[in-house]
Design a protein around this motif. Structure first.
Motif, PDB file in Angstrom:
ATOM      1  N   ARG A  31       0.807  -1.224   0.000  1.00  0.00           N
ATOM      2  CA  ARG A  31       0.000   0.000   0.000  1.00  0.00           C
ATOM      3  C   ARG A  31       0.838   1.270   0.000  1.00  0.00           C
ATOM      4  N   LYS A  32       1.880   1.301   0.808  1.00  0.00           N
ATOM      5  CA  LYS A  32       2.730   2.492   0.885  1.00  0.00           C
ATOM      6  C   LYS A  32       4.069   2.291   0.197  1.00  0.00           C
ATOM      7  N   LYS A  33       4.599   1.072   0.235  1.00  0.00           N
ATOM      8  CA  LYS A  33       5.912   0.788  -0.357  1.00  0.00           C
ATOM      9  C   LYS A  33       5.993   1.188  -1.820  1.00  0.00           C
ATOM     10  N   ARG A  34       4.908   0.965  -2.562  1.00  0.00           N
ATOM     11  CA  ARG A  34       4.933   1.144  -4.015  1.00  0.00           C
ATOM     12  C   ARG A  34       5.202   2.581  -4.449  1.00  0.00           C
ATOM     13  N   PHE A  35       5.139   3.525  -3.510  1.00  0.00           N
ATOM     14  CA  PHE A  35       5.407   4.923  -3.847  1.00  0.00           C
ATOM     15  C   PHE A  35       6.822   5.359  -3.460  1.00  0.00           C
ATOM     16  N   SER A  36       7.543   4.501  -2.771  1.00  0.00           N
ATOM     17  CA  SER A  36       8.878   4.877  -2.300  1.00  0.00           C
ATOM     18  C   SER A  36       9.897   4.794  -3.434  1.00  0.00           C
ATOM     19  N   VAL A  37      10.956   5.592  -3.307  1.00  0.00           N
ATOM     20  CA  VAL A  37      12.024   5.587  -4.309  1.00  0.00           C
ATOM     21  C   VAL A  37      12.660   4.203  -4.404  1.00  0.00           C
ATOM     22  N   SER A  38      12.905   3.561  -3.255  1.00  0.00           N
ATOM     23  CA  SER A  38      13.576   2.259  -3.257  1.00  0.00           C
ATOM     24  C   SER A  38      12.725   1.199  -3.945  1.00  0.00           C
ATOM     25  N   TRP A  39      11.397   1.218  -3.699  1.00  0.00           N
ATOM     26  CA  TRP A  39      10.511   0.224  -4.329  1.00  0.00           C
ATOM     27  C   TRP A  39      10.476   0.441  -5.836  1.00  0.00           C
ATOM     28  N   ILE A  40      10.291   1.676  -6.251  1.00  0.00           N
ATOM     29  CA  ILE A  40      10.213   1.996  -7.680  1.00  0.00           C
ATOM     30  C   ILE A  40      11.530   1.661  -8.374  1.00  0.00           C
ATOM     31  N   LYS A  41      12.635   1.985  -7.740  1.00  0.00           N
ATOM     32  CA  LYS A  41      13.948   1.687  -8.315  1.00  0.00           C
ATOM     33  C   LYS A  41      14.144   0.191  -8.496  1.00  0.00           C
ATOM     34  N   ASN A  42      13.803  -0.580  -7.471  1.00  0.00           N
ATOM     35  CA  ASN A  42      13.961  -2.037  -7.543  1.00  0.00           C
ATOM     36  C   ASN A  42      13.036  -2.649  -8.585  1.00  0.00           C
TER      37      ASN A  42
END
Length: 248
Positions: A31-42
């Motif tokens: 829910r929240k991870k998908r907006f983080s830089v690290s999640w998007i980068k990975n």
């Protein structure tokens, strides 16, 4: 049952669009991870390493792949995209607010929409679009289901045949005019509901479901709606890559 003739409806009979949700779907685990830089980068790294290659190496490039992302992620998405070689014209990242409009724009002059579902970390066989091009739609058929594929554990370099009665690897078929008017199939319960639509099944092992460090919901084991043939597990980087070469 009689099949419709390709020639009877003209050359522009079907429009094939691959719909990919990048971070636009709200799931329990992201829910929240998908907006983080690290999640998007990975996830972008995984998409470029696997899914992009599967799309670019399709033997028939007569399709558009629309990768949908959440609107407010635009800057983060574009920042990551600039790190990679430019995408071909038929693979585009689209903000959620423009996604349906982008599909509808591509339907002008076509009779049918073949809407292919694919996750941003999985693969289709390199001949999959060609299979859809050759598909002769029977009257009333609303979906094409791929029950046979592979489960690939990228962490431990092992791959095995898998079967699912109604997996996440399917193509929905709409009359273009119906889709433009707002018709959508109701899939109560998600992917397992696709089998309840009138459908055709493709017999080839047409997909690879990838397990990696970022997908917390998938494991290399059998469970509801998914059977892994553990007696046919292939291990070793070179042997695994030989199988994957048919997909990317």
């Amino acid at each position: 049952m009689a099949k419709e003739s390709e020639s009877s409806v003209g050359k522009r009979k079907k429009r094939i669009i691959v719909g990919i949700a990048f971070n636009s779907k709200k799931l329990k685990y992201n829910r929240k991870k998908r907006f983080s830089v690290s999640w998007i980068k990975n996830r972008m790294n995984i998409f470029m390493r696997y899914t992009r290659k599967s799309l670019q190496r399709q033997t028939n490039q007569g399709f558009d792949a629309l990768v949908e992302y959440e609107n407010h992620s635009r800057k983060k998405i574009n920042r990551q995209l600039r790190k990679y070689k430019k995408l071909p014209n038929n693979i585009k990242f689209i903000p959620k607010s423009m996604y349906q409009r982008s599909i509808k724009k591509r339907l002008k002059g076509y009779r049918y929409l073949y809407l292919v579902r694919l996750d941003s970390d999985d693969l289709y066989r390199r001949s999959y679009i060609q299979q859809l091009k050759k598909h002769r739609r029977r009257k009333g058929v609303k979906a094409i289901i791929n029950q046979h594929g592979y489960m690939y554990d990228s962490r431990k370099q092992r791959i095995a045949p898998m079967y699912a009665k109604s997996p996440a690897f399917y193509t929905l078929i709409y009359k273009a005019k119906d889709y433009l008017r707002g018709k959508r199939y109701k899939l109560r319960g998600g992917h397992p509901a696709v089998i309840r639509l009138r459908h055709d099944k493709l017999r080839l092992r047409n997909y690879v479901h990838i397990i990696h460090s970022g997908n917390t919901t998938s494991k290399f084991l059998s469970k509801r709606n998914k059977v892994i043939n553990k007696r046919r597990v292939v291990k070793g980087r070179h042997r695994v890559r030989r199988i994957l070469s048919s997909f990317m």
